[in-house]
Design a protein around this motif. Sequence first.
Motif, mmCIF file in Angstrom:
data_model
loop_
_atom_site.group_PDB
_atom_site.id
_atom_site.type_symbol
_atom_site.label_atom_id
_atom_site.label_comp_id
_atom_site.label_asym_id
_atom_site.label_seq_id
_atom_site.Cartn_x
_atom_site.Cartn_y
_atom_site.Cartn_z
ATOM 1 N N ALA A 51 0.833 -1.206 0.000
ATOM 2 C CA ALA A 51 0.000 0.000 0.000
ATOM 3 C C ALA A 51 0.870 1.258 0.000
ATOM 4 C CB ALA A 51 -0.931 -0.004 1.214
ATOM 5 N N SER A 56 -1.233 4.232 -1.690
ATOM 6 C CA SER A 56 -2.661 4.029 -1.512
ATOM 7 C C SER A 56 -3.034 4.260 -0.046
ATOM 8 C CB SER A 56 -3.060 2.612 -1.932
ATOM 9 O OG SER A 56 -4.417 2.385 -1.632
ATOM 10 N N VAL A 57 -3.534 5.438 0.234
ATOM 11 C CA VAL A 57 -3.908 5.781 1.600
ATOM 12 C C VAL A 57 -5.065 4.905 2.072
ATOM 13 C CG1 VAL A 57 -4.775 7.637 3.081
ATOM 14 C CG2 VAL A 57 -3.037 8.122 1.359
ATOM 15 N N THR A 58 -5.977 4.576 1.183
ATOM 16 C CA THR A 58 -7.112 3.728 1.543
ATOM 17 C C THR A 58 -6.628 2.353 1.993
ATOM 18 O OG1 THR A 58 -8.489 4.883 -0.069
ATOM 19 C CG2 THR A 58 -9.293 2.747 0.726
ATOM 20 N N ARG A 59 -5.726 1.754 1.237
ATOM 21 C CA ARG A 59 -5.194 0.438 1.616
ATOM 22 C C ARG A 59 -4.333 0.528 2.872
ATOM 23 N NH1 ARG A 59 -3.440 -2.573 -3.993
ATOM 24 N NH2 ARG A 59 -5.544 -2.740 -4.844
ATOM 25 N N GLU A 61 -4.798 2.587 5.336
ATOM 26 C CA GLU A 61 -5.736 2.703 6.453
ATOM 27 C C GLU A 61 -6.333 1.342 6.810
ATOM 28 O OE1 GLU A 61 -7.414 3.968 9.617
ATOM 29 O OE2 GLU A 61 -6.170 5.324 8.435
ATOM 30 N N LYS A 62 -6.649 0.548 5.798
ATOM 31 C CA LYS A 62 -7.185 -0.794 6.051
ATOM 32 C C LYS A 62 -6.151 -1.650 6.781
ATOM 33 C CE LYS A 62 -9.071 -4.858 3.815
ATOM 34 N NZ LYS A 62 -9.230 -5.603 2.574
ATOM 35 N N SER A 65 -5.777 -0.541 10.372
ATOM 36 C CA SER A 65 -6.897 -1.028 11.189
ATOM 37 C C SER A 65 -6.662 -2.476 11.609
ATOM 38 C CB SER A 65 -8.209 -0.898 10.423
ATOM 39 O OG SER A 65 -8.513 0.446 10.209
ATOM 40 N N ARG A 82 -0.120 6.107 11.129
ATOM 41 C CA ARG A 82 -1.295 6.891 10.749
ATOM 42 C C ARG A 82 -0.968 8.382 10.811
ATOM 43 N NH1 ARG A 82 -5.081 4.236 13.377
ATOM 44 N NH2 ARG A 82 -5.784 3.157 11.529
ATOM 45 N N GLN A 86 -1.222 11.062 7.806
ATOM 46 C CA GLN A 86 -1.975 12.311 7.923
ATOM 47 C C GLN A 86 -1.122 13.516 7.560
ATOM 48 O OE1 GLN A 86 -3.346 12.004 11.952
ATOM 49 N NE2 GLN A 86 -5.193 10.907 11.385
#
Length: 103
Positions: A51, A56-59, A61-62, A65, A82, A86
Amino acid sequence: RFEEVCAVLGRLLNVEFRYAEEEAKAAPALTALDPATVTLPEAVLAQLREAAARYSVTRLEKGLSELEQNGETGRAVAAYLRRLVQQGNVDAVSAFLEKVNHE
């Protein structure tokens, strides 16, 4: 000139603008972690590395998590990474992950 336009818009719209520089000053200092002392599950580490390499910020973040589910160390590393995300510093995330050990 930009500040004047924002001031006028703020008065007309009854809003308050927050600027990135102000947020950076207000944010607490980011405590650095030593990646050599961190060990992460291989699957999560591979996911995070991919990621970060793809920006890929979305990946990311997943993956962060999922990382939070790995105890206190996972939560601390996820919070650190994180915060870097940011700040828009995905290169630092990638550099950190390259030095992390896997289980």
